[in-house]
Design a protein around this motif. Structure first.
Motif, PDB file in Angstrom:
ATOM      1  N   PHE A 114     -28.722  -9.225 -13.976  1.00 18.66           N
ATOM      2  CA  PHE A 114     -28.667  -8.468 -12.725  1.00 18.66           C
ATOM      3  C   PHE A 114     -28.474  -6.988 -13.077  1.00 18.66           C
ATOM      4  O   PHE A 114     -27.345  -6.531 -13.298  1.00 18.66           O
ATOM      5  CB  PHE A 114     -27.506  -8.926 -11.843  1.00 18.66           C
ATOM      6  CG  PHE A 114     -27.478 -10.406 -11.566  1.00 18.66           C
ATOM      7  CD1 PHE A 114     -28.643 -11.134 -11.398  1.00 18.66           C
ATOM      8  CD2 PHE A 114     -26.265 -11.076 -11.462  1.00 18.66           C
ATOM      9  CE1 PHE A 114     -28.599 -12.493 -11.143  1.00 18.66           C
ATOM     10  CE2 PHE A 114     -26.221 -12.434 -11.190  1.00 18.66           C
ATOM     11  CZ  PHE A 114     -27.393 -13.153 -11.039  1.00 18.66           C
ATOM     12  N   PRO A 115     -29.515  -6.180 -13.140  1.00 17.36           N
ATOM     13  CA  PRO A 115     -29.344  -4.760 -13.476  1.00 17.36           C
ATOM     14  C   PRO A 115     -28.639  -4.005 -12.342  1.00 17.36           C
ATOM     15  O   PRO A 115     -28.901  -4.257 -11.153  1.00 17.36           O
ATOM     16  CB  PRO A 115     -30.769  -4.250 -13.662  1.00 17.36           C
ATOM     17  CG  PRO A 115     -31.593  -5.477 -13.845  1.00 17.36           C
ATOM     18  CD  PRO A 115     -30.914  -6.560 -13.053  1.00 17.36           C
ATOM     19  N   VAL A 116     -27.732  -3.082 -12.716  1.00 23.57           N
ATOM     20  CA  VAL A 116     -26.994  -2.268 -11.740  1.00 23.57           C
ATOM     21  C   VAL A 116     -26.996  -0.818 -12.242  1.00 23.57           C
ATOM     22  O   VAL A 116     -26.654  -0.557 -13.393  1.00 23.57           O
ATOM     23  CB  VAL A 116     -25.550  -2.763 -11.571  1.00 23.57           C
ATOM     24  CG1 VAL A 116     -24.821  -1.902 -10.558  1.00 23.57           C
ATOM     25  CG2 VAL A 116     -25.529  -4.217 -11.162  1.00 23.57           C
ATOM     26  N   ASN A 117     -27.379   0.107 -11.351  1.00 17.82           N
ATOM     27  CA  ASN A 117     -27.463   1.522 -11.747  1.00 17.82           C
ATOM     28  C   ASN A 117     -26.498   2.418 -10.993  1.00 17.82           C
ATOM     29  O   ASN A 117     -26.557   3.642 -11.134  1.00 17.82           O
ATOM     30  CB  ASN A 117     -28.888   2.049 -11.533  1.00 17.82           C
ATOM     31  CG  ASN A 117     -29.894   1.333 -12.413  1.00 17.82           C
ATOM     32  OD1 ASN A 117     -29.625   1.067 -13.589  1.00 17.82           O
ATOM     33  ND2 ASN A 117     -31.056   1.014 -11.847  1.00 17.82           N
ATOM     34  N   GLU A 118     -25.628   1.864 -10.197  1.00 13.70           N
ATOM     35  CA  GLU A 118     -24.688   2.685  -9.429  1.00 13.70           C
ATOM     36  C   GLU A 118     -23.375   1.943  -9.279  1.00 13.70           C
ATOM     37  O   GLU A 118     -23.273   0.729  -9.504  1.00 13.70           O
ATOM     38  CB  GLU A 118     -25.289   3.011  -8.052  1.00 13.70           C
ATOM     39  CG  GLU A 118     -25.696   1.784  -7.248  1.00 13.70           C
ATOM     40  CD  GLU A 118     -26.432   2.134  -5.976  1.00 13.70           C
ATOM     41  OE1 GLU A 118     -26.391   3.311  -5.581  1.00 13.70           O
ATOM     42  OE2 GLU A 118     -27.031   1.239  -5.367  1.00 13.70           O
ATOM     43  N   THR A 119     -22.399   2.698  -8.862  1.00 13.51           N
ATOM     44  CA  THR A 119     -21.073   2.102  -8.677  1.00 13.51           C
ATOM     45  C   THR A 119     -21.096   1.195  -7.455  1.00 13.51           C
ATOM     46  O   THR A 119     -21.483   1.622  -6.356  1.00 13.51           O
ATOM     47  CB  THR A 119     -20.012   3.198  -8.490  1.00 13.51           C
ATOM     48  OG1 THR A 119     -20.036   4.056  -9.637  1.00 13.51           O
ATOM     49  CG2 THR A 119     -18.639   2.596  -8.317  1.00 13.51           C
ATOM     50  N   CYS A 120     -20.684  -0.049  -7.643  1.00 15.62           N
ATOM     51  CA  CYS A 120     -20.737  -1.015  -6.537  1.00 15.62           C
ATOM     52  C   CYS A 120     -19.894  -2.235  -6.870  1.00 15.62           C
ATOM     53  O   CYS A 120     -19.385  -2.382  -7.990  1.00 15.62           O
ATOM     54  CB  CYS A 120     -22.180  -1.436  -6.260  1.00 15.62           C
ATOM     55  SG  CYS A 120     -22.924  -2.353  -7.620  1.00 15.62           S
ATOM     56  N   LEU A 121     -19.761  -3.077  -5.870  1.00 19.97           N
ATOM     57  CA  LEU A 121     -19.135  -4.376  -6.046  1.00 19.97           C
ATOM     58  C   LEU A 121     -20.238  -5.424  -5.993  1.00 19.97           C
ATOM     59  O   LEU A 121     -20.908  -5.589  -4.973  1.00 19.97           O
ATOM     60  CB  LEU A 121     -18.104  -4.634  -4.956  1.00 19.97           C
ATOM     61  CG  LEU A 121     -17.420  -6.006  -5.002  1.00 19.97           C
ATOM     62  CD1 LEU A 121     -16.562  -6.140  -6.267  1.00 19.97           C
ATOM     63  CD2 LEU A 121     -16.567  -6.222  -3.752  1.00 19.97           C
ATOM     64  N   LEU A 122     -20.447  -6.114  -7.128  1.00  8.83           N
ATOM     65  CA  LEU A 122     -21.500  -7.117  -7.216  1.00  8.83           C
ATOM     66  C   LEU A 122     -20.900  -8.506  -7.015  1.00  8.83           C
ATOM     67  O   LEU A 122     -19.930  -8.878  -7.683  1.00  8.83           O
ATOM     68  CB  LEU A 122     -22.190  -7.037  -8.579  1.00  8.83           C
ATOM     69  CG  LEU A 122     -23.330  -8.029  -8.806  1.00  8.83           C
ATOM     70  CD1 LEU A 122     -24.499  -7.732  -7.876  1.00  8.83           C
ATOM     71  CD2 LEU A 122     -23.794  -7.996 -10.264  1.00  8.83           C
ATOM     72  N   THR A 123     -21.485  -9.256  -6.086  1.00  2.82           N
ATOM     73  CA  THR A 123     -21.033 -10.626  -5.788  1.00  2.82           C
ATOM     74  C   THR A 123     -22.225 -11.568  -5.941  1.00  2.82           C
ATOM     75  O   THR A 123     -23.325 -11.256  -5.482  1.00  2.82           O
ATOM     76  CB  THR A 123     -20.463 -10.722  -4.365  1.00  2.82           C
ATOM     77  OG1 THR A 123     -19.422  -9.761  -4.203  1.00  2.82           O
ATOM     78  CG2 THR A 123     -19.916 -12.109  -4.096  1.00  2.82           C
ATOM     79  N   TRP A 124     -22.001 -12.708  -6.567  1.00  4.66           N
ATOM     80  CA  TRP A 124     -23.080 -13.678  -6.715  1.00  4.66           C
ATOM     81  C   TRP A 124     -22.574 -15.112  -6.594  1.00  4.66           C
ATOM     82  O   TRP A 124     -21.409 -15.406  -6.833  1.00  4.66           O
ATOM     83  CB  TRP A 124     -23.802 -13.489  -8.056  1.00  4.66           C
ATOM     84  CG  TRP A 124     -23.004 -13.797  -9.286  1.00  4.66           C
ATOM     85  CD1 TRP A 124     -22.908 -14.966  -9.962  1.00  4.66           C
ATOM     86  CD2 TRP A 124     -22.169 -12.883  -9.990  1.00  4.66           C
ATOM     87  NE1 TRP A 124     -22.072 -14.875 -11.022  1.00  4.66           N
ATOM     88  CE2 TRP A 124     -21.600 -13.575 -11.078  1.00  4.66           C
ATOM     89  CE3 TRP A 124     -21.822 -11.516  -9.828  1.00  4.66           C
ATOM     90  CZ2 TRP A 124     -20.725 -12.997 -11.988  1.00  4.66           C
ATOM     91  CZ3 TRP A 124     -20.963 -10.936 -10.733  1.00  4.66           C
ATOM     92  CH2 TRP A 124     -20.427 -11.671 -11.801  1.00  4.66           C
ATOM     93  N   GLU A 125     -23.498 -15.970  -6.200  1.00  8.21           N
ATOM     94  CA  GLU A 125     -23.255 -17.407  -6.162  1.00  8.21           C
ATOM     95  C   GLU A 125     -24.219 -18.065  -7.141  1.00  8.21           C
ATOM     96  O   GLU A 125     -25.383 -17.676  -7.235  1.00  8.21           O
ATOM     97  CB  GLU A 125     -23.488 -17.983  -4.754  1.00  8.21           C
ATOM     98  CG  GLU A 125     -22.391 -17.683  -3.762  1.00  8.21           C
ATOM     99  CD  GLU A 125     -22.643 -18.353  -2.421  1.00  8.21           C
ATOM    100  OE1 GLU A 125     -21.672 -18.559  -1.678  1.00  8.21           O
ATOM    101  OE2 GLU A 125     -23.820 -18.667  -2.112  1.00  8.21           O
ATOM    102  N   VAL A 126     -23.724 -19.051  -7.835  1.00  8.49           N
ATOM    103  CA  VAL A 126     -24.560 -19.767  -8.781  1.00  8.49           C
ATOM    104  C   VAL A 126     -24.255 -21.253  -8.696  1.00  8.49           C
ATOM    105  O   VAL A 126     -23.110 -21.661  -8.483  1.00  8.49           O
ATOM    106  CB  VAL A 126     -24.362 -19.245 -10.226  1.00  8.49           C
ATOM    107  CG1 VAL A 126     -22.933 -19.445 -10.691  1.00  8.49           C
ATOM    108  CG2 VAL A 126     -25.334 -19.901 -11.193  1.00  8.49           C
TER     109      VAL A 126
END
Length: 577
Positions: free
Chosen positions: A489-501
């Motif tokens: 999951f590429p991320v280029n900015e400040t954030c809160l990343l949430t995922w379900e798997v």
């Protein structure tokens, strides 16, 4: 004196002949209603065709060879494609059938055939008593051989118990006046009179005497004129609603009529009879009142609507394993009254679901049914089989073409026997929509028709209450046996990343880490790799706050010899920190 004796002797002989002919006449007249009753029955059948042929056609078991062929084809029914509901897309033969059916329905509405009362039963046989009365009269006359002709005439005149007998005596009276002319002619005249009496239908009253005809003539001439002058205008066409749609009101009615036509292979008369039977059944079952009944919520986890398939059809789940609960089973099926309540609840549930469909041409007007047979009661549960059989018959007779697909999952080994029992009650078109899947293929089969975000968690999907909803798309990946699968999951900015798997069936190792883009950065372990057993929590949800460009990498290690289905989705929430 000798002339007088001869006259008395002739009079007695004439009286015996008249009595014999009168008795013979009653026998002939008594045959008239027996010949007319079958004709009356035919008229009733033409006006109101009975639903029995429809039922017989629906439940007639197919031959053994056809049944074996259909069983072989059922698992391959995923190629079934739903037909268009737009009239412009129909071939010419189907357009013509639709127009013919619309004309029949409109004529029925104009003549109020949908609400017409049933014809009354035929009247009782009053004529059967006539021979007895005439025979009694004849025996009385035989006891009086000395009675002269005028006296016999007075005795015959008052007999008016049955209209046919009264008419017969009047004829005899006319004959007796001609006795003095020629005895042979008298008998012939009587026979001709008998034929004249037999010819008219039994329902017509006997011809009145001449004096009565002259008296009653003026009212008969003026009555039709009064009726014609006061005749009211014809009533407007009746209004008939099916599933909240008024027949023949707009183009949505065409969609409903097409359902009946397709259920009867575009045989117009059979489709029209099915419509009439359905309207009649809805009145008898009390569908309008049923919609407002409070039937409890004990079965809301056994039958429920959840999500949509990939084509937009609403999906209904039937969880038969819920009836393993003995309390619920007894409460639902233990006696006929409770089974009838269950049937009413099931019909009410279906009616509410149907009224949410889109009946405009091209709209979604069918439902996908998912039948979960896991832990379902076996074929020994007579009460459940009886209720299911009854429900299937009602649904097929009165809810045509509402199922886009029937998906059976977690199918046990014994279901083949049950399928053979139910199959004769279903049309070939209905069976062509069936799809079967065993326990190991159930989730995979569902994902073929329903997106994972729309499938409940208990059936292998990700649809549940929480951070994500059905609008958040799920990505599916097949993990090959004895391999590792990574997802970034590429991320280029400040954030809160949430995922379900989720991996259906798990038995794999799962881990997650953050890898920064800069070489100076450090890899952060988010989830240490650990083996996920089959009975682990079905869905794993992780979050990670990202302060620099980089990527989140999840790793699935599948050591088994079977391929696995990996499901995941993610969302980001911008952070100012």
């Amino acid at each position: 004196m000798e002339a007088m004796a001869e006259e008395v002797k002739n009079a007695a002989q004439q009286k015996e002949e008249v009595a014999a002919v009168a008795a013979e006449e009653v026998v002939f007249v008594a045959d008239v209603p027996q010949a007319e009753k079958p004709a009356a029955a035919v008229v009733v059948v033409e006006k109101e065709p009975p639903p029995v042929p429809e039922m017989e056609e629906a439940v007639k078991p197919p031959p053994t060879e056809e049944f074996v062929e259909s069983d072989e084809k059922i698992p391959q029914s995923d190629s079934f494609k739903e037909e268009s509901t737009r009239v412009s897309d129909l071939p010419e033969t189907e357009k013509k059938a639709l127009e013919e059916l619309k004309q029949l329905v409109q004529d029925a509405l104009n003549h109020h055939q949908f609400t017409a009362l049933q014809p009354p039963p035929p009247p009782p046989k009053e004529e059967e008593q006539a021979p007895v009365e005439v025979e009694e009269k004849s025996s009385e006359e035989e006891k009086k051989p000395e009675t002269t002709l005028p006296e016999m005439k007075d005795e015959c005149q008052p007999q008016e118990t049955v209209s046919v007998v009264s008419e017969t005596v009047v004829v005899a009276e006319a004959v007796e006046e001609k006795v003095d002319d020629d005895g042979a002619k008298t008998v012939e005249a009587i026979e001709e009179t008998i034929v004249a009496v037999v010819a008219p239908p039994a329902e017509q009253p006997p011809p009145p005497p001449k004096e009565a005809e002259e008296t009653a003539a003026p009212p008969q001439d003026t009555k039709p004129e009064a009726e014609n002058a006061a005749a009211p205008p014809p009533p407007p066409p009746e209004e008939v609603f099916i599933w909240g749609i008024k027949l023949m009101e707009d183009e949505r009615s065409d969609v409903i009529l097409l359902k009946f036509l397709r259920a009867r292979d575009f045989k117009v008369k059979e489709a029209f009879a099915m419509i009439k039977n359905t309207v009649q059944w809805r009145k008898e079952f009390g569908i309008d009142q049923l919609m407002d009944e409070e039937l409890g919520n004990d079965l809301e986890k056994v039958v429920f609507m959840h999500g949509f398939d990939k084509e937009g059809h609403p999906v209904c789940y039937n969880v038969y394993g819920g009836f393993q609960n003995k309390v619920l089973y007894q409460k639902t099926f233990s006696d006929e009254e409770k089974r009838q309540k269950f049937l009413r609840w099931r019909i009410q549930f279906l009616e509410k679901s149907i009224r949410k469909l889109d009946f405009t041409p091209g709209g979604i007007s069918t439902i996908v049914q998912v039948n979960d047979l896991k832990n379902s009661p076996g074929p020994g549960k007579w009460e459940l089989r009886q209720a299911t059989k009854q429900a299937l018959q009602l649904l097929q007779d009165n809810y045509p073409e509402f199922v886009a697909k029937q998906i059976f999952i977690n199918v046990p080994w014994w279901y083949l026997a049950v399928n053979r029992m139910i199959s004769p009650f279903l049309t070939q078109r209905t069976k062509s929509k069936f799809v079967f899947a065993g326990p190991s293929k159930s989730a995979e089969t569902l994902f073929k028709y329903i997106a994972a975000e729309q499938v409940p968690v208990k059936y292998g999907g990700l649809s549940k209450e929480g951070e994500f909803g059905t609008a958040d798309a799920v990505t599916e990946i097949t993990v090959k046996p004895a391999t590792k699968q990574t997802v970034e999951f590429p991320v280029n900015e400040t954030c809160l990343l949430t995922w379900e798997v989720r991996v259906v069936g798990w038995e794999v190792s799962y881990g997650a880490e953050f890898v920064p883009s800069t070489k100076e950065g450090y890899t952060v372990i988010i989830q240490k790799a650990r083996k996920m057993a089959g009975n682990e929590e079905p869905v794993v949800c992780n979050s990670f706050k990202i302060g620099e460009p980089g990527k989140v990498v999840i790793t699935i290690d599948n050591p088994t010899s079977r391929k696995k289905k990996l499901l995941y989705r993610l969302k980001t929430k911008l952070s100012s920190d």
